[in-house]
Design a protein around this motif. Sequence first.
Motif, PDB file in Angstrom:
ATOM      1  N   UNK A   1       0.835  -1.203   0.000  1.00 17.15           N
ATOM      2  CA  UNK A   1       0.000   0.000   0.000  1.00 17.15           C
ATOM      3  C   UNK A   1       0.872   1.257   0.000  1.00 17.15           C
ATOM      4  N   UNK A   2       1.960   1.212   0.809  1.00  7.23           N
ATOM      5  CA  UNK A   2       2.859   2.368   0.885  1.00  7.23           C
ATOM      6  C   UNK A   2       3.516   2.642  -0.466  1.00  7.23           C
ATOM      7  N   UNK A   3       3.966   1.539  -1.142  1.00  9.42           N
ATOM      8  CA  UNK A   3       4.598   1.699  -2.454  1.00  9.42           C
ATOM      9  C   UNK A   3       3.604   2.251  -3.469  1.00  9.42           C
ATOM     10  N   UNK A   4       2.367   1.688  -3.466  1.00  5.48           N
ATOM     11  CA  UNK A   4       1.335   2.161  -4.391  1.00  5.48           C
ATOM     12  C   UNK A   4       0.986   3.622  -4.127  1.00  5.48           C
ATOM     13  N   UNK A   5       0.870   3.948  -2.849  1.00  9.34           N
ATOM     14  CA  UNK A   5       0.546   5.334  -2.488  1.00  9.34           C
ATOM     15  C   UNK A   5       1.650   6.278  -2.958  1.00  9.34           C
ATOM     16  N   UNK A   6       2.931   5.837  -2.742  1.00 10.88           N
ATOM     17  CA  UNK A   6       4.050   6.663  -3.192  1.00 10.88           C
ATOM     18  C   UNK A   6       4.044   6.845  -4.709  1.00 10.88           C
ATOM     19  N   UNK A   7       3.736   5.740  -5.427  1.00 10.98           N
ATOM     20  CA  UNK A   7       3.674   5.827  -6.883  1.00 10.98           C
ATOM     21  C   UNK A   7       2.570   6.747  -7.351  1.00 10.98           C
TER      22      UNK A   7
END
Length: 400
Positions: free
Chosen positions: A314-320
């Motif tokens: 979720x953190x990676x997707x949010x950052x992307x």
Amino acid sequence: MKPKLLAFIIFLTMLLHSCDIYAPKRAYTLVVPDHDYFYNYVTGQIVPFFQENGIAVKVLTAASVVEANRMVARGEADLCFVNNHSIPVPEEIGVEAGRLRTLLPITTRLFFAFTRSPQAGTIAARKLFEGKKIGLEVLGGEAEFNLERMLNISKITGSKLVGYDDAPDVIVFWGTFYGKRASQFIAEGWHPVSFDQTWVDFIALNNPALRPFKLPAIPGDEQSIEINTLATDVLLSTHSSIGENAIYELCDLIFGNKLALLHKDLMYQGIRESFDQQYLLYPLHEGTASYLRRDQPSFFERYADTIALVLSIIAVLYGGIQAVRNKIAKRKKDQVDSYLLDFLDIRQNRELANEDKIKNLDLLFKKALEQMTNEKLEKADFHILSRLIQQEVTILKFRQ
């Protein structure tokens, strides 16, 4: 201090104090049947036990076990007692019984019968009860309802239920191991009865909340006999609205101090964590369920690795997503900056006639409007640029 701020602080304080986590309930009302020897006997031990451990208990009385349970179901009291096999009690209460919950089994209780003549060995229930006057401590209460049900399913007829003072042939009651009441009846010339195993097994089969029990004879007493009988659990019951944390703390107190109660009476062997929840008269309170699960890993502990992986994704997707949004926002900002520079060029170009400037500004406005319509330009930026163009066109037209 401002009135609104003061009111908010008072409201927040009241909310915290009413919160089951911050301030769990530590004052209860316990309701017991007025003329029931056993429940009053237990109350005389449980109430001081609670008070010694910081739990305030106020005792109320009711006409019967049914009425005591009904008061808790209606929220007029917090705690009450009931035999686990007493199916007629919730039947008498009706739909209100759905609000009752089991806090925990508090004692073990045995079924005793006494006759005027000594009985050798075990005796058949039909021979003991059929056509006899059976004495009960309280008529119209829990014991009478339960005994009538036992006699009916056993096809034993002709019995008459009377009070102890009405010259009964047999007296029955639910009591404790080697209790004072049994000793008193023996001193008055009554003799205990041991039931035949067939009847005991039959009754236990028809009500799984009951179980066969053998009470050993007292080794040093020649008159004492082994008693074959039935056992039940006495439930300490409460209302479903009592907070989960409050009931958790009560369970922790009772289970943690079981030995102190056992020193008072053997009947507190009924306090055990391994009881069968399937046959409880009332559903288990969530606070007790939480206490019994206390050694099990929590949901977060069991799935910590999975949760960590999901959170990382979720953190990676949010950052992307944020990076893409920032890039789009930057493009829009660059676009409006370009339009503003074009606006300044048109405005400051002295070689252009006013009429040509108006045409160029109009073209710039149409281009910006098209970009905004295609969501390539922020509305706020478009409005700023639009106002600048309109003001400049107005000035140019005035000069003409």
